[in-house]
Design an enzyme around this catalytic site. Structure first.
Site, PDB file in Angstrom:
ATOM      1  NE  ARG A  50      28.617 117.177 -60.569  1.00 11.05           N
ATOM      2  CZ  ARG A  50      28.326 115.598 -60.113  1.00 11.05           C
ATOM      3  NH1 ARG A  50      29.205 115.166 -60.045  1.00 11.05           N
ATOM      4  NH2 ARG A  50      27.394 116.226 -59.432  1.00 11.05           N
ATOM      5  CE1 TYR A 102      48.137 132.656 -66.808  1.00  8.28           C
ATOM      6  CE2 TYR A 102      47.485 130.575 -65.739  1.00  8.28           C
ATOM      7  CZ  TYR A 102      47.524 132.210 -66.290  1.00  8.28           C
ATOM      8  OH  TYR A 102      46.100 133.028 -66.174  1.00  8.28           O
ATOM      9  CG  ASP A 174      51.338 124.540 -68.912  1.00  6.51           C
ATOM     10  OD1 ASP A 174      50.761 124.565 -69.894  1.00  6.51           O
ATOM     11  OD2 ASP A 174      50.888 125.415 -68.019  1.00  6.51           O
ATOM     12  CE  LYS A 199      45.771 130.995 -72.225  1.00 10.52           C
ATOM     13  NZ  LYS A 199      45.015 130.563 -70.953  1.00 10.52           N
TER      14      LYS A 199
END
Length: 387
Positions: A50, A102, A174, A199
């Protein structure tokens, strides 16, 4: 890997060296949760996955290099990355952001963080006077998408970053739609770049991930603290998949852009299409800033049909080459109706106010032959009776 190398070279080599022990060319998938220590607290750079994993380290270095940044952090999703930016804020802070961000960004801002006493103001970020008016004494963040989702507005990163800095606020951009192949916000003064790796950077619709990139060492340390503390980190296999994707980013984006430009021009000449939203068209209201800020105009476009809600729904349901699906940026073309899908979380009155109509259709233009894409949309228009 030097920043002087071209991005096509960095995409393949940055952050990645053949394995010293075996000579393996590709970064191995280090499927480990924990690591042997030479003594209590004496580890070899990794102690728990992690906190850090060698496959993730290579991906983070690769992403930072693509953005011409110094530090990269990978997350299990784009929303995990956006959540981490919110973690940087304190109760009582104010955020200015775009009014057509978004839907998931709108949702986490309003439905998750407002109840923790963060305040959000949504404005048209292409209107710099409106942004300036929205800034307050407690504004700590200006969140920018460019191009925006789904109206494809191109925001002037340099001007907005300067405006944020005048108010001692961070500017986060973004960059998912443009990718670092077409646009690198840090070069225009942004403090943080955000990506949904799901994406274009992944590029094959087979992985979910996110990233934050910065040039600021202290800011990266804060981001790293929350990355580790909250734990929204990607698996080693996910990191491997994104690394595979970034290698072909430049050649894929060239075809995405070529196809989208041709499709946008065809749509603009179609009698049943009221308006096409694509930054590469001279008719686009932010085309001029796009030409100065982007190396090409991307693979995303939207268009308003002169049609009813039902007719527009029929169009997106009748395509065969385009797949009716959310998400974007894969090699295959996708089509969707934002009001019913990706932006359904935004209240109808807010959607209408910003021009996000029920008849708006968004397309993620893939790398198929463009003639097949045009023929597919043409047939769907006919099936919906909008010819």
């Amino acid at each position: 890997m030097s920043m002087d190398e071209h991005i096509e070279t960095r995409a393949i080599h940055a952050g990645q060296e053949p394995d010293e022990e075996t000579g393996a060319l590709m970064t191995p998938i280090y499927a480990n949760s924990t690591y042997e220590q030479d003594g209590p607290g004496d580890h070899r750079g990794y102690e728990y996955s992690r906190t850090g994993n060698p496959t993730r380290t290579d991906l983070e270095a690769n992403l930072a290099a693509l953005e011409n940044g110094s530090y990269g952090r990978a997350f299990s999703s784009g929303m995990g990355a956006i959540n981490t930016v919110c973690n940087l804020l304190d109760a009582g802070d104010h955020v200015v952001t775009g009014d057509d961000v978004y839907g998931g960004t709108h949702r986490i801002f309003t439905q998750v963080y407002e109840k923790y006493d963060l305040e959000f103001t949504f404005v048209d970020t292409t209107d710099h006077a409106a942004v300036a008016d929205a800034m307050q004494a407690n504004t700590e963040l200006l969140w920018v998408e460019t191009p925006t989702n789904p109206l494809m507005r191109v925001n002037d990163i340099e001007a907005l970053a300067a405006l944020a800095h005048e108010h001692d606020a961070l500017c986060a951009v973004d960059n998912t739609f443009a990718t670092p192949y077409l646009q690198r916000p840090l070069e225009f003064g942004a403090d943080i770049v955000s990506h949904s790796l799901t994406k274009y950077l992944g590029g094959h619709s087979d992985v979910v991930g996110g990233a934050l990139i910065t040039d600021d060492e202290a800011l990266d340390a804060d981001i790293g603290f929350y990355q580790n503390s909250v734990g929204a980190t990607p698996s080693p296999f996910d990191c491997f998949l994104v690394l595979r994707g970034t290698k072909t980013l430049p050649v894929r984006m060239d075809r995405h852009c070529e196809n989208a430009r041709a499709l946008a021009e065809w749509l603009e000449g179609h009698a049943s299409v009221d308006r096409v939203y694509y930054p590469g068209l001279e008719s686009h209201p932010t085309h001029e800033i796009a030409t100065t800020q982007m190396d090409d105009f991307g693979g995303m476009l939207s268009f308003d049909l002169d049609a009813t809600l039902e007719e527009a729904s029929t169009v997106v349901s009748e395509t065969e080459v385009f797949t009716l699906a959310e998400s974007l940026g894969g090699v295959e073309s996708l089509i969707e109706q934002p009001a019913a899908m990706t932006h359904a979380a935004i209240p109808p009155e807010e959607r209408e106010a910003i021009g996000l109509s029920d008849g708006l259709i968004r397309a993620s233009v893939g790398i198929e032959h463009v003639d097949d894409l045009i023929a597919d949309l043409d047939a769907a228009f006919t099936a919906a009776g909008v010819h």
